[in-house]
Motif scaffolding. Structure first.
Motif, PDB file in Angstrom:
ATOM      1  N   THR A 230      34.349  28.486  46.447  1.00 17.27           N
ATOM      2  CA  THR A 230      33.486  29.652  46.638  1.00 17.27           C
ATOM      3  C   THR A 230      34.007  30.541  47.768  1.00 17.27           C
ATOM      4  O   THR A 230      34.455  30.043  48.805  1.00 17.27           O
ATOM      5  CB  THR A 230      32.054  29.192  46.972  1.00 17.27           C
ATOM      6  OG1 THR A 230      31.631  28.256  45.988  1.00 17.27           O
ATOM      7  CG2 THR A 230      31.097  30.368  47.012  1.00 17.27           C
ATOM      8  N   ARG A 248      29.360  40.103  47.310  1.00 14.62           N
ATOM      9  CA  ARG A 248      29.808  39.460  46.087  1.00 14.62           C
ATOM     10  C   ARG A 248      30.230  38.026  46.414  1.00 14.62           C
ATOM     11  O   ARG A 248      30.735  37.750  47.509  1.00 14.62           O
ATOM     12  CB  ARG A 248      30.984  40.223  45.447  1.00 14.62           C
ATOM     13  CG  ARG A 248      30.593  41.551  44.809  1.00 14.62           C
ATOM     14  CD  ARG A 248      29.719  41.348  43.596  1.00 14.62           C
ATOM     15  NE  ARG A 248      29.457  42.601  42.894  1.00 14.62           N
ATOM     16  CZ  ARG A 248      28.410  43.393  43.130  1.00 14.62           C
ATOM     17  NH1 ARG A 248      27.543  43.059  44.091  1.00 14.62           N
ATOM     18  NH2 ARG A 248      28.229  44.493  42.441  1.00 14.62           N
ATOM     19  N   THR A 249      30.020  37.144  45.449  1.00 14.67           N
ATOM     20  CA  THR A 249      30.420  35.748  45.588  1.00 14.67           C
ATOM     21  C   THR A 249      31.488  35.457  44.544  1.00 14.67           C
ATOM     22  O   THR A 249      31.226  35.529  43.334  1.00 14.67           O
ATOM     23  CB  THR A 249      29.213  34.812  45.405  1.00 14.67           C
ATOM     24  OG1 THR A 249      28.180  35.192  46.323  1.00 14.67           O
ATOM     25  CG2 THR A 249      29.619  33.378  45.676  1.00 14.67           C
ATOM     26  N   PHE A 250      32.686  35.166  45.019  1.00  9.91           N
ATOM     27  CA  PHE A 250      33.846  34.980  44.150  1.00  9.91           C
ATOM     28  C   PHE A 250      34.185  33.502  43.990  1.00  9.91           C
ATOM     29  O   PHE A 250      33.761  32.649  44.778  1.00  9.91           O
ATOM     30  CB  PHE A 250      35.059  35.711  44.733  1.00  9.91           C
ATOM     31  CG  PHE A 250      34.894  37.195  44.838  1.00  9.91           C
ATOM     32  CD1 PHE A 250      35.244  38.020  43.777  1.00  9.91           C
ATOM     33  CD2 PHE A 250      34.376  37.774  45.992  1.00  9.91           C
ATOM     34  CE1 PHE A 250      35.088  39.394  43.864  1.00  9.91           C
ATOM     35  CE2 PHE A 250      34.208  39.150  46.089  1.00  9.91           C
ATOM     36  CZ  PHE A 250      34.567  39.960  45.027  1.00  9.91           C
ATOM     37  N   TYR A 263      24.788  30.591  40.535  1.00  9.27           N
ATOM     38  CA  TYR A 263      25.261  31.965  40.378  1.00  9.27           C
ATOM     39  C   TYR A 263      24.513  32.642  39.232  1.00  9.27           C
ATOM     40  O   TYR A 263      24.055  33.787  39.352  1.00  9.27           O
ATOM     41  CB  TYR A 263      26.768  32.004  40.122  1.00  9.27           C
ATOM     42  CG  TYR A 263      27.319  33.422  40.158  1.00  9.27           C
ATOM     43  CD1 TYR A 263      27.915  33.922  41.310  1.00  9.27           C
ATOM     44  CD2 TYR A 263      27.218  34.267  39.053  1.00  9.27           C
ATOM     45  CE1 TYR A 263      28.400  35.227  41.357  1.00  9.27           C
ATOM     46  CE2 TYR A 263      27.681  35.569  39.094  1.00  9.27           C
ATOM     47  CZ  TYR A 263      28.272  36.041  40.239  1.00  9.27           C
ATOM     48  OH  TYR A 263      28.731  37.343  40.285  1.00  9.27           O
ATOM     49  N   ILE A 352      24.258  37.997  45.754  1.00  8.36           N
ATOM     50  CA  ILE A 352      24.773  39.160  45.025  1.00  8.36           C
ATOM     51  C   ILE A 352      23.961  40.357  45.498  1.00  8.36           C
ATOM     52  O   ILE A 352      22.731  40.357  45.389  1.00  8.36           O
ATOM     53  CB  ILE A 352      24.636  38.983  43.498  1.00  8.36           C
ATOM     54  CG1 ILE A 352      25.319  37.690  43.042  1.00  8.36           C
ATOM     55  CG2 ILE A 352      25.228  40.193  42.776  1.00  8.36           C
ATOM     56  CD1 ILE A 352      25.051  37.352  41.575  1.00  8.36           C
ATOM     57  N   TRP A 369      30.924  47.590  40.715  1.00  6.39           N
ATOM     58  CA  TRP A 369      31.710  46.361  40.693  1.00  6.39           C
ATOM     59  C   TRP A 369      31.051  45.376  39.736  1.00  6.39           C
ATOM     60  O   TRP A 369      29.863  45.094  39.855  1.00  6.39           O
ATOM     61  CB  TRP A 369      31.764  45.761  42.095  1.00  6.39           C
ATOM     62  CG  TRP A 369      32.850  44.731  42.261  1.00  6.39           C
ATOM     63  CD1 TRP A 369      32.979  43.573  41.574  1.00  6.39           C
ATOM     64  CD2 TRP A 369      33.946  44.784  43.170  1.00  6.39           C
ATOM     65  NE1 TRP A 369      34.076  42.875  41.995  1.00  6.39           N
ATOM     66  CE2 TRP A 369      34.700  43.590  42.971  1.00  6.39           C
ATOM     67  CE3 TRP A 369      34.373  45.697  44.122  1.00  6.39           C
ATOM     68  CZ2 TRP A 369      35.845  43.307  43.706  1.00  6.39           C
ATOM     69  CZ3 TRP A 369      35.512  45.408  44.855  1.00  6.39           C
ATOM     70  CH2 TRP A 369      36.241  44.231  44.644  1.00  6.39           C
ATOM     71  N   LYS A 371      29.721  41.978  37.858  1.00  8.85           N
ATOM     72  CA  LYS A 371      29.085  40.815  38.485  1.00  8.85           C
ATOM     73  C   LYS A 371      29.100  39.573  37.605  1.00  8.85           C
ATOM     74  O   LYS A 371      28.619  38.524  38.029  1.00  8.85           O
ATOM     75  CB  LYS A 371      27.633  41.157  38.846  1.00  8.85           C
ATOM     76  CG  LYS A 371      27.511  42.192  39.943  1.00  8.85           C
ATOM     77  CD  LYS A 371      26.067  42.580  40.219  1.00  8.85           C
ATOM     78  CE  LYS A 371      25.535  43.541  39.175  1.00  8.85           C
ATOM     79  NZ  LYS A 371      24.251  44.165  39.589  1.00  8.85           N
ATOM     80  N   MET A 373      30.300  36.179  35.851  1.00  9.55           N
ATOM     81  CA  MET A 373      31.025  35.086  36.485  1.00  9.55           C
ATOM     82  C   MET A 373      32.527  35.181  36.267  1.00  9.55           C
ATOM     83  O   MET A 373      33.317  34.913  37.182  1.00  9.55           O
ATOM     84  CB  MET A 373      30.499  33.750  35.927  1.00  9.55           C
ATOM     85  CG  MET A 373      31.017  32.512  36.645  1.00  9.55           C
ATOM     86  SD  MET A 373      30.446  32.366  38.347  1.00  9.55           S
ATOM     87  CE  MET A 373      31.950  32.669  39.251  1.00  9.55           C
ATOM     88  N   MET A 376      34.274  37.438  38.598  1.00  4.68           N
ATOM     89  CA  MET A 376      34.308  36.962  39.982  1.00  4.68           C
ATOM     90  C   MET A 376      35.432  35.961  40.239  1.00  4.68           C
ATOM     91  O   MET A 376      35.696  35.598  41.382  1.00  4.68           O
ATOM     92  CB  MET A 376      32.965  36.303  40.337  1.00  4.68           C
ATOM     93  CG  MET A 376      31.779  37.254  40.364  1.00  4.68           C
ATOM     94  SD  MET A 376      31.953  38.576  41.617  1.00  4.68           S
ATOM     95  CE  MET A 376      32.557  39.942  40.605  1.00  4.68           C
ATOM     96  N   ARG A 377      36.099  35.513  39.186  1.00  6.20           N
ATOM     97  CA  ARG A 377      37.165  34.526  39.358  1.00  6.20           C
ATOM     98  C   ARG A 377      38.454  35.216  39.806  1.00  6.20           C
ATOM     99  O   ARG A 377      38.879  36.202  39.210  1.00  6.20           O
ATOM    100  CB  ARG A 377      37.406  33.776  38.047  1.00  6.20           C
ATOM    101  CG  ARG A 377      38.332  32.577  38.188  1.00  6.20           C
ATOM    102  CD  ARG A 377      38.461  31.802  36.877  1.00  6.20           C
ATOM    103  NE  ARG A 377      39.239  30.597  37.044  1.00  6.20           N
ATOM    104  CZ  ARG A 377      40.569  30.562  37.094  1.00  6.20           C
ATOM    105  NH1 ARG A 377      41.271  31.681  36.959  1.00  6.20           N
ATOM    106  NH2 ARG A 377      41.202  29.412  37.249  1.00  6.20           N
ATOM    107  N   ARG A 378      39.048  34.698  40.849  1.00  3.88           N
ATOM    108  CA  ARG A 378      40.283  35.264  41.388  1.00  3.88           C
ATOM    109  C   ARG A 378      41.355  34.187  41.466  1.00  3.88           C
ATOM    110  O   ARG A 378      41.131  33.103  42.030  1.00  3.88           O
ATOM    111  CB  ARG A 378      40.036  35.825  42.791  1.00  3.88           C
ATOM    112  CG  ARG A 378      39.057  37.007  42.804  1.00  3.88           C
ATOM    113  CD  ARG A 378      39.733  38.274  42.319  1.00  3.88           C
ATOM    114  NE  ARG A 378      38.770  39.330  42.035  1.00  3.88           N
ATOM    115  CZ  ARG A 378      39.050  40.623  42.126  1.00  3.88           C
ATOM    116  NH1 ARG A 378      40.257  41.018  42.501  1.00  3.88           N
ATOM    117  NH2 ARG A 378      38.136  41.517  41.829  1.00  3.88           N
TER     118      ARG A 378
END
Length: 392
Positions: A230, A248-250, A263, A352, A369, A371, A373, A376-378
């Motif tokens: 996270t 934001r939570t990535f 999430y 969020i 941006w 939102k 899931m 949010m993945r990087r």
């Protein structure tokens, strides 16, 4: 100092001078309610709101007909744009500005002076009382704040520009992120990217929280290395005095399964609350929309803060989305954050946050941006030893 008081806005927007004249009129009208001939504005944000002047160590004496900026010789040249217009400028002696206030009051036959009690120190009150012999001092609270709650199109445009800058800046910062980079290093990159895109500064010290750190609602960005899992980022940009604020939570690689579960709950709660935002609804009602969904999912005790807050020259200003504001009604022009969260100590948290402006029929989200899931993945590469060596 900020932009000149004669600056104007773009097409279909009111002139900057017009907007400030209207703000001054509102405050002058409010003076009657506190039975004062004038008010001494001490809060720097209120002074900038009313005049456009953002200088340090400035005071604003506002009477029924005059607006007088009072400062010291350090700011004499910077105050030139405010001379000869709607405002007068008085240069006093540093550390003895109460004497300059007293002289300005005598020249305008002020017999009762309102003070911003929420910003007045005990020492400051004593100094003014000694200098203003014969002038009745009236303690006021919340005289200007209600007008700042409702933003005009100029103010909304500045907040929206801040949102655009912060989004672009974070995307650029992500292109430089490597696993092993610390929270503090990544935070510095975000602030740098915002400033080179036109932000005056960050709205607040950004929160960069990796892994279990993300369960701390107001985590202090640290030297913890960013790794798998996270990554919560709470950041914002100041544009012409106005703040934006998003979270934001990535997922860096894979996020823990339970964090993925919460999430989805937080996102559902946020979207429902945004959909409910419209004029006439109370702040407590909007808070309840998100809080009830999170509570029904079994995480009510893990949502330990209000749903959101007003946004403007201060990052946190009225009104507030919480269960206490049962009599505070949303109005068109208010800009609010909507930021539900769930926090699981030792594992991680999800928040969020978006900024919305209340419109005549609902609300409009100021950012774009994504939102979901997957967005949010990087995929963040590992840090090479060469880079680490250079940093050391």
């Amino acid at each position: 100092m900020s932009t000149s008081p004669t600056g104007s806005a773009g097409e279909h927007q009111p002139d900057e001078r017009q907007a400030r004249t209207e703000r001054l009129r509102h405050v002058r009208d409010a003076l009657a309610s506190v039975e004062a001939d004038a008010i001494l504005v001490q809060n720097a944000k209120d002074i900038r709101y009313l005049t456009g002047c953002s200088g340090h160590d400035c005071l604003l004496l506002l009477t029924g007909s005059d607006a007088v900026l009072i400062s010291d010789p350090r700011y004499d040249e910077q105050l030139n744009p405010w001379r000869g217009g709607e405002t007068e400028v008085v240069i006093g002696t540093r550390h003895r500005l109460p004497e300059a206030v007293a002289q300005a009051c005598r020249e305008r036959a002020v017999s009762s002076l309102g003070l911003q009690a929420e910003y007045m120190t005990l020492l400051g009150h004593q100094q003014l009382k000694a200098a203003l012999d014969g002038v009745r001092l009236v303690e006021t609270t919340g005289l200007i704040a209600p007008f700042r709650m409702r933003k005009d199109v100029l103010e909304v445009a500045r907040i929206e520009r801040g949102v655009q800058i912060q989004q672009a800046a974070l995307e650029a910062a992500f292109s430089e992120l490597t696993r092993g980079m610390t929270e503090r290093e990544f935070c510095a990159r975000i602030e740098y990217e915002m400033k080179i895109r036109g932000a005056e500064k960050a709205s607040f010290d950004p929160i960069v929280a990796t892994g279990a750190n993300s369960s701390r609602i107001h985590h202090e960005t640290s030297d913890t290395p960013i790794g798998e899992g996270t990554l919560l980022i709470d950041w914002g940009a100041v544009v012409e005095g106005y703040s934006s604020d998003m979270t934001r939570t990535f997922a860096v690689g894979d996020m823990p399964e339970r964090v993925r579960e919460i999430y989805a709950i937080v996102l559902e709660a946020q979207l429902a609350a945004i959909e409910a935002c419209r004029p006439g609804r109370t702040c407590a009602e909007i808070d309840a929309v998100a809080r009830d969904l999170i509570t029904e999912a079994g995480y009510g005790k893990q949502f330990g803060h209000g749903l959101g807050h007003g946004l403007g020259m201060d990052t946190h200003e009225g009104p507030y989305f919480n269960n206490l504001q049962t009599d505070v009604v949303l109005e068109a022009g208010m800009v609010m954050t909507v930021e539900p969260g769930i926090y699981l100590p030792g594992l991680g948290g999800v928040r969020i946050e978006d900024d919305v402006v209340i419109t005549e029929s609902g609300c409009r989200v100021l950012g774009d941006w994504p939102k979901d899931m997957e967005a949010m993945r990087r995929d963040v590469p590992g840090r090479s030893m060469g880079v680490v060596g250079e940093r050391l």
